[in-house]
Each structure stands twice: as C-alpha cells, then as structure tokens.
Motif scaffolding. Sequence first.
Motif, PDB file in Angstrom:
ATOM      1  N   TRP A 112      43.423  41.229  30.945  1.00  0.00           N
ATOM      2  CA  TRP A 112      43.908  41.731  31.450  1.00  0.00           C
ATOM      3  C   TRP A 112      44.994  42.096  32.261  1.00  0.00           C
ATOM      4  O   TRP A 112      45.485  43.158  32.912  1.00  0.00           O
ATOM      5  CB  TRP A 112      42.458  42.422  33.148  1.00  0.00           C
ATOM      6  CG  TRP A 112      41.235  41.999  33.284  1.00  0.00           C
ATOM      7  CD1 TRP A 112      40.225  41.362  33.434  1.00  0.00           C
ATOM      8  CD2 TRP A 112      40.347  43.237  31.414  1.00  0.00           C
ATOM      9  NE1 TRP A 112      38.971  40.908  32.493  1.00  0.00           N
ATOM     10  CE2 TRP A 112      39.404  42.611  31.421  1.00  0.00           C
ATOM     11  CE3 TRP A 112      40.340  44.174  30.515  1.00  0.00           C
ATOM     12  CZ2 TRP A 112      38.324  42.754  30.798  1.00  0.00           C
ATOM     13  CZ3 TRP A 112      40.017  44.637  29.947  1.00  0.00           C
ATOM     14  CH2 TRP A 112      38.370  44.215  30.367  1.00  0.00           C
ATOM     15  N   PHE A 113      45.787  40.899  32.516  1.00  0.00           N
ATOM     16  CA  PHE A 113      47.020  41.175  32.830  1.00  0.00           C
ATOM     17  C   PHE A 113      48.075  41.058  31.872  1.00  0.00           C
ATOM     18  O   PHE A 113      49.127  41.299  31.726  1.00  0.00           O
ATOM     19  CB  PHE A 113      47.517  39.843  33.446  1.00  0.00           C
ATOM     20  CG  PHE A 113      46.787  39.644  34.153  1.00  0.00           C
ATOM     21  CD1 PHE A 113      47.110  39.417  35.577  1.00  0.00           C
ATOM     22  CD2 PHE A 113      45.554  38.213  34.383  1.00  0.00           C
ATOM     23  CE1 PHE A 113      46.167  39.103  36.619  1.00  0.00           C
ATOM     24  CE2 PHE A 113      45.353  38.322  35.570  1.00  0.00           C
ATOM     25  CZ  PHE A 113      45.628  38.426  36.539  1.00  0.00           C
ATOM     26  N   GLU A 114      47.694  41.422  30.048  1.00  0.00           N
ATOM     27  CA  GLU A 114      48.788  41.558  29.538  1.00  0.00           C
ATOM     28  C   GLU A 114      49.022  42.411  29.023  1.00  0.00           C
ATOM     29  O   GLU A 114      49.028  43.424  29.095  1.00  0.00           O
ATOM     30  CB  GLU A 114      47.266  40.361  28.180  1.00  0.00           C
ATOM     31  CG  GLU A 114      49.067  40.357  26.807  1.00  0.00           C
ATOM     32  CD  GLU A 114      48.454  38.659  27.300  1.00  0.00           C
ATOM     33  OE1 GLU A 114      49.881  38.199  27.532  1.00  0.00           O
ATOM     34  OE2 GLU A 114      47.792  37.907  28.072  1.00  0.00           O
ATOM     35  N   ILE A 160      44.404  46.778  22.768  1.00  0.00           N
ATOM     36  CA  ILE A 160      44.044  46.963  24.124  1.00  0.00           C
ATOM     37  C   ILE A 160      43.320  46.400  24.890  1.00  0.00           C
ATOM     38  O   ILE A 160      42.550  46.477  24.124  1.00  0.00           O
ATOM     39  CB  ILE A 160      44.632  48.763  23.982  1.00  0.00           C
ATOM     40  CG1 ILE A 160      44.582  49.604  25.140  1.00  0.00           C
ATOM     41  CG2 ILE A 160      43.005  49.391  23.299  1.00  0.00           C
ATOM     42  CD1 ILE A 160      44.357  50.950  25.300  1.00  0.00           C
ATOM     43  N   ALA A 161      43.091  46.571  25.606  1.00  0.00           N
ATOM     44  CA  ALA A 161      41.656  46.328  26.773  1.00  0.00           C
ATOM     45  C   ALA A 161      41.156  47.288  27.385  1.00  0.00           C
ATOM     46  O   ALA A 161      41.953  48.386  27.270  1.00  0.00           O
ATOM     47  CB  ALA A 161      42.683  45.567  27.815  1.00  0.00           C
ATOM     48  N   VAL A 162      40.150  47.416  26.931  1.00  0.00           N
ATOM     49  CA  VAL A 162      39.718  48.467  27.203  1.00  0.00           C
ATOM     50  C   VAL A 162      38.380  47.569  28.249  1.00  0.00           C
ATOM     51  O   VAL A 162      37.405  46.382  28.134  1.00  0.00           O
ATOM     52  CB  VAL A 162      38.316  48.668  25.384  1.00  0.00           C
ATOM     53  CG1 VAL A 162      37.220  49.675  26.587  1.00  0.00           C
ATOM     54  CG2 VAL A 162      39.543  49.003  24.502  1.00  0.00           C
ATOM     55  N   LYS A 163      37.919  48.437  29.020  1.00  0.00           N
ATOM     56  CA  LYS A 163      36.753  47.647  29.996  1.00  0.00           C
ATOM     57  C   LYS A 163      36.178  49.412  30.840  1.00  0.00           C
ATOM     58  O   LYS A 163      36.924  50.564  31.425  1.00  0.00           O
ATOM     59  CB  LYS A 163      37.489  47.221  31.693  1.00  0.00           C
ATOM     60  CG  LYS A 163      36.097  46.313  32.706  1.00  0.00           C
ATOM     61  CD  LYS A 163      37.050  45.778  33.573  1.00  0.00           C
ATOM     62  CE  LYS A 163      36.362  45.096  34.451  1.00  0.00           C
ATOM     63  NZ  LYS A 163      37.472  44.439  35.504  1.00  0.00           N
ATOM     64  N   VAL A 164      34.389  49.282  30.814  1.00  0.00           N
ATOM     65  CA  VAL A 164      34.111  49.910  31.974  1.00  0.00           C
ATOM     66  C   VAL A 164      34.032  49.689  32.793  1.00  0.00           C
ATOM     67  O   VAL A 164      33.936  48.397  33.515  1.00  0.00           O
ATOM     68  CB  VAL A 164      32.252  49.718  30.614  1.00  0.00           C
ATOM     69  CG1 VAL A 164      31.274  51.099  31.610  1.00  0.00           C
ATOM     70  CG2 VAL A 164      32.253  50.427  29.526  1.00  0.00           C
ATOM     71  N   ASP A 191      40.818  49.594  41.655  1.00  0.00           N
ATOM     72  CA  ASP A 191      41.265  48.060  42.257  1.00  0.00           C
ATOM     73  C   ASP A 191      41.082  47.337  40.540  1.00  0.00           C
ATOM     74  O   ASP A 191      42.049  46.210  41.233  1.00  0.00           O
ATOM     75  CB  ASP A 191      39.233  47.374  42.211  1.00  0.00           C
ATOM     76  CG  ASP A 191      38.901  47.143  43.466  1.00  0.00           C
ATOM     77  OD1 ASP A 191      39.772  48.238  44.503  1.00  0.00           O
ATOM     78  OD2 ASP A 191      38.179  47.645  44.070  1.00  0.00           O
ATOM     79  N   HIS A 192      41.085  48.314  39.886  1.00  0.00           N
ATOM     80  CA  HIS A 192      41.597  46.708  38.664  1.00  0.00           C
ATOM     81  C   HIS A 192      42.807  46.904  38.654  1.00  0.00           C
ATOM     82  O   HIS A 192      43.391  46.184  37.979  1.00  0.00           O
ATOM     83  CB  HIS A 192      40.758  47.469  37.716  1.00  0.00           C
ATOM     84  CG  HIS A 192      40.516  46.969  36.002  1.00  0.00           C
ATOM     85  ND1 HIS A 192      40.229  45.798  35.384  1.00  0.00           N
ATOM     86  CD2 HIS A 192      42.249  46.857  35.428  1.00  0.00           C
ATOM     87  CE1 HIS A 192      40.913  45.571  34.282  1.00  0.00           C
ATOM     88  NE2 HIS A 192      42.307  46.752  34.642  1.00  0.00           N
TER      89      HIS A 192
END
Lengths: 425, 425
Positions: free
Chosen positions: B317-319, B326-330, B339-340
Amino acid sequence: MDIKQYMEQVGKQARAASRLIAAASTDAKNTALNAMAAKIRERQAELLAANERDLAQARADGLEPAMVDRLTLTAKGVESMAQGLEQIASLPDPVGEITNVKRRPSGIQVGHMRVPLGVIGIIYEARPNVTADAAGLCLKSGNAAILRGGKEALNCNQAIAACVRAGLAAAGLPETAVQVIETTDRAAVGELITMPQYVDVIVPRGGKGLIERISKDARVPVIKHLDGNCHVYIDDDADEAKILPIVENSKTQRYGTCNTAEGLLIARSVAKKFLPAIGKLLAGKGVEMRGCAESLAILREAGIDNAKLVAATEQDWFEEYLAPIIAVKVVDGLDAAIDHINTYSSQHTDSIVSENYTKSMRFLREVDSASVMVNASTRFADGFEYGLGAEIGISTDKIHARGPVGLEGLTSQKWIVFGNGEVRK
Amino acid sequence: MDIKQYMEQVGKQARAASRLIAAASTDAKNTALNAMAAKIRERQAELLAANERDLAQARADGLEPAMVDRLTLTAKGVESMAQGLEQIASLPDPVGEITNVKRRPSGIQVGHMRVPLGVIGIIYEARPNVTADAAGLCLKSGNAAILRGGKEALNCNQAIAACVRAGLAAAGLPETAVQVIETTDRAAVGELITMPQYVDVIVPRGGKGLIERISKDARVPVIKHLDGNCHVYIDDDADEAKILPIVENSKTQRYGTCNTAEGLLIARSVAKKFLPAIGKLLAGKGVEMRGCAESLAILREAGIDNAKLVAATEQDWFEEYLAPIIAVKVVDGLDAAIDHINTYSSQHTDSIVSENYTKSMRFLREVDSASVMVNASTRFADGFEYGLGAEIGISTDKIHARGPVGLEGLTSQKWIVFGNGEVRK
C-alpha cells in the motif's frame, strides 16, 4: 515518563485529529471557539488560582521581574483571552476556498483549494494567553495543534487547555485537536521539532535565542521571526510635513516591538535641512543617536545634546536595539539607501518618506523586506493593522509566509482538477 | 581547491547578483533568455563534443546504461533546450505583480507584491538539459541561481553554462546571476545547503535518495519531491464509461513517472461489476496486480491470468512501483477510500471516479494531497498540463508550494503599504 514515547503518542493523536478538524464545518469550529471563550470566562477564578501557583513558584525561583510580569494573568487578561477567541470565531473560514479555476486545452478544469497545513507545533515562552490564542487560530484554520508553553506557566496553561478541550467537546470535535504538552522536560521540544511524520510546521514564539535554537535543530519547516531591524529613509524629495510624525511614531511609539525603527537614513541633499529637527525631536524623547561622522557633525552643529550623540560602529547598522537608541546615517540617495537596507536590515519592515513617484516605486520593489512602505510608520507592520483579524506571528522568512501571519499563513493551497473522464494524450 | 572558500565566494557573488536580477526589467530578462537560446543553437557542435567527453568517461567508468541514456545529449536535445528557453521568455513575468490592495481604517493601503526568493540552489543528477532549464526559470522569476549538476555531466554542463553567461552578458545582466559549480567534490553540496546567508531555497531534482539526503542536512528551506504513490478510487457511483480510460491512462501511459497511479481502490458495491474488466485490461497490458483477498477472489473468478495476481502485503500500500505493477484493494466506500489514501499515499496525486456530487466534493476537500482530481487521469498532475508553462519540479511539501512548481513557486509575496504620512495610534 518516557518522553519519546509520550511525544510519539501526542503526535499520533494530533495527526488523527487533524483529519477530522480539516473536514470540520465552519459552524462546528465557531461553536467550539465560542464555547472555549465561555468556559474561560466561567472558570476565571480557577485560571487566576492556577496562575497564582505559577507566580509563587516563579518568585521562589527568583525569576526576573520582567519575566514575572509576562507570566502574570489578570481578570482583564482572562476576559481578553475570551474575546480573542470570539473574534477568531467571527473571522471568515479560510478552509475550502476555491480560486483561479481555469479550463485547459485537454478539457480538465484546474484550480486551487485552500487547505489546512495539518498539525502545527507552537513553542512559546511565558505568556499564558498564547495558549488560548494559538489554539483558536489553529482550530479556525482547520489544523490540529500541539502547544508547548514555558515551564513557568505550566499550571495556568493546563487550566486554559482544559477550557479549550471543553470547548472542542461541546462542538463534537476531538479533544486531541489541541494538545498542551504536559511535561516541562526540554527533551519534549527536541522530539516535537523532529517528527515530520506527525508535525507539518513549527511556529516558535519567543526571543531570538529560542527561535535560533529551534531552527537549527528542526527537521520540520519552521515559520520564524528573527530580529526586527527596521529603517526609515528620508528621501531628497521627502515632504517636510511627513518626516517628523513618521520618524517619531516609527521610533518612539514603543521601543520594545519588532516593527520599531532602529535605523534612520537620510539623503545628503536634505540632511542639513531636516536632520536638526529630527535630532531635536529624538533627543527630546531621550533617544540616543548612533551616527555616521557626517550626521554627527550636522547634529552637533545644530546644538543637539552631545550626551545623546555617539559614533556608530559597523555593528550598529545591524543592531536591533529594542531601546531608545537609533542608528543614523547620511546616504547619497535612493540607491545607497536601498543598498544599506538590503545589506544590514533584518528584512522585516522598511519605509521611505518621499513625494517622488519613481523613487517610491523603486523602493517598494527593490527593498527585499517582508513589509515595504511609502510615507507610513513602520509600526503598521502588524496583523491587525493589515486587516488579518488575528496574528500567529510575524515571519522574516522568504518562503511560504512573509510578514504578519494570520489564518491564511496556517493554510496552503492544493491543486484540484474537475474532469469529465479526460485522459492525457 | 578550498571548497569552503570557493562556495563562500560563489554564494557572495550570487547574493550580489540576485539584487540586480530582482530589479532587472522584463525586457532585459527576455533578451538574455533569447540570447542564451541563440548561443546554444550556435554552439551545438561544441555542446555535443563536450557531452561526448562525458559519455566516454561514463562508459569507461562502467555506468549503468540507463544512466548513460539520461546523460546523452542529441542534436534534437540541444534544439529542445533552446526552445525551452524561448518558451520561458514568452511566459508572463511574475515579478512585481501587485494584488489585493485594500484601504485600512488607519488610512494606509495594504497589499501584496510578488518578488523573487533571492538565490536558488538547484542540485540535480545526470540530465544536462536541467542546466539550461533551471537557469532560465530562475532568471525569469528574478532569482540568482547556483547550479550543481551530476559529476558525470560536468563537461557538458560547463559548456551550457558558457552559453548561459553569454546570454546574460548580451542583455547587460551580471554573469554571476547563474553560476554552475565547477568542482565535482561532494563537499560543495554540503556547503551549498548550509549557507542560509547566501541561499534562500534549495530545489533538488533527482532520485529519492538524493532528496532525502539533502533534506536531512539542509539548513536552508528545501522544495522537495519525494515519492509519487498515486491512487485512482472507483466510487459506487462511477460512470462505467470513464473507468477504463482513466485506469488505463493513469497506470499504463508511462510507468516511470511520479504521477502514474500505483494504487487502485474500488468500492465494494461495484467491485464485482467493474473489477473483471479492469483486471483484463491491466493483465492484457502486462500489469501485475497486488491485491487484497477480496479483489484477488473477484479477479480469479473472472479468469484473469493467475501469473498476474499476487497477494498484497501491508508494504504494497506504500509502494511507488514505477513499474507495471499496481496495488488493488476493495474498500467499503468513500470514507474508507479517503482513509486509505490519507494513510498510505505520498500526498502527490489522487483521483476519484464518481458521478456523485457530494462524494466528489468531499474527496476533493478531504484527500490531503498536492493534486486531487475528479474523473481525470492522475497523469495530468504536471506543470504544462496545469498551464504553468514550465516546471522546476513537483513539490510534495505542504508549505510554500504544493504540486507542480512553476515560476510563481520561485517567488513569494511581500507586503507593501501605500501611505500618506499616517502614523499608528
């Protein structure tokens, strides 16, 4: 107490609170400010008692009378703290202001939005009123604050902090939005100024020594105010009627303020004409003149009390006397005056007395100081006089904020883009 | 060579030149910029030969091919340096702009005047074009510049510096207004960043390592650009037609730029609907997805090539990947997305895809990044795309300048007072 751990905790709480405060409505912030003022009035006796404990300790420790004076809170002082908070509530909210939105050829619209800086650390000395004042300014500008007052004022500061927290709670805002450091350990300051992950900017309020120490060690940007070596330059084309009032007000209205003139420059062509009256006025007010050879000769010739005339050394051109002393120099004219100011002044406030349009405009443009004036007293360099409504300090820095810093100086502008699905070519 | 003494000399000359450059007319500055461009064109062969000497040395020293690539100057590169200077000449002069003048109850009129910062130190790595570019931007904004390029580019930088000096001389401006450090000794950088008496601000241009080192040791304010961990958030109310173009452009138009998206957030309510097409698009372009458990399950279910799917760790998440990853988040929705981003992003550039007015406005206000966008590709965060005309860098700082920094970012505003003999009451 483990100071590092304590400050880490304070920093984390401030960062978390800063997000909520940044998003708080104007109404919630004003409600909190007015509730703080009400609490301060309600707890007047408590605040005065806390201050009395600080004063007893200060006297026992043999503090200088001037320091004890600054530390003293009176009933009038309590009322003025409350009024100060109410005045901050009445100022326009700087947060969220959108300006300068322009459509670009790509189709996007780009502009600026004014936003809080985040977490502001305020480091100050004896005066307890700074606690309420700084808390109010940080809150109104949408920032969380970490306040570190002088150890002499600890009891009173904690009592004020309780009123601030009560005000925040009354508006449903997090009490950690304003934290007053509870330890007098100096290591806390060292931590505060080296936590860029939690603190966005430091505003030190106090003497030059404090500010230099903080600037030297800080790993966080510092909005700082160093000295105020301010000048009045009497130009060849000065209006005689304006000279004495401006010199008198700039130098003698108050001796201890940073916007007091410490240097007087006068163009050679008018030195013989105007310097005698200036010298008479200043000597009459008990002001010592540290002059160049030329100015001293004119002043002596005019019969000014020799006890008030001293030969200036190179160091005098740099000096912020904060006392009834002024450095006096005869210069060739505008260019020499600008040169002298840009070499010796502290870039705080400098004023020209002139009726000449071109020279006035050149002075405004070329003097590299936070406030540059034409035909006005240097004493006007002040947040209230400039219409900021309130002032967190006066900056002698060149980046971010110069001169009096109000609510806007505690914010910055981010870019915002209104798109409609555009992508870059 | 005594480095301390040499840098002291450079600093003194810069400070003296800065006063002349601050007062220079727009015409003189533009004449100098155009003359620099003409000299650069005229001396193309000389510049290429100097570059060839640098390249030979770089190859002999076994420099990485990517570094050699950045170091290489072509005939086209020379022409584009010249055009860059001409473009800067065509931009409006920011210096002297007077704004916001208001009359106060005391009678004085108070406003702002835009002025140069003074002396700007630029520290950069291999690319020789930065020499011309930075010299031009500093000059146009009325500042003196001290440039310190990478040691690999020394010959070429000195050849460009000679063109810059010739341009200054042609306009009657002091050649010391732009000085290129002549030593490759690292101690020169240490001096440059610790001379607040001569240098007003440092702008480092280069990798994160360089910038962190400089920020750590500087005693002068630093306008810095750290990483670009940018996000695209697909909201519950996203317009389907805008999703794929924005994700594709933000992530895949260029992988190595700081405004490339490194994180994709998607609201839970639309994850099953939109994530499969996004995954297909990205996998088709060879982009690896480092996902949360929920997103990976959806992507696997949709038959996305498993080789492109990796379980994300907290570090992801920091990268800032600067690569086809790519970082993927629901996420639950808007609040969780904000917030994220406020927790993990580098406060560079973040974009929401949404048709909902209130959520878009909240995203704009609450995401604490230098550029915040609605329905636009993160790739737009750029001085040219924003209409600045030129860019000295992109700031991830919060004070002074945020985001793309153009000519205005190299200036500040002082207060000016137009009086008529007023004194303070």
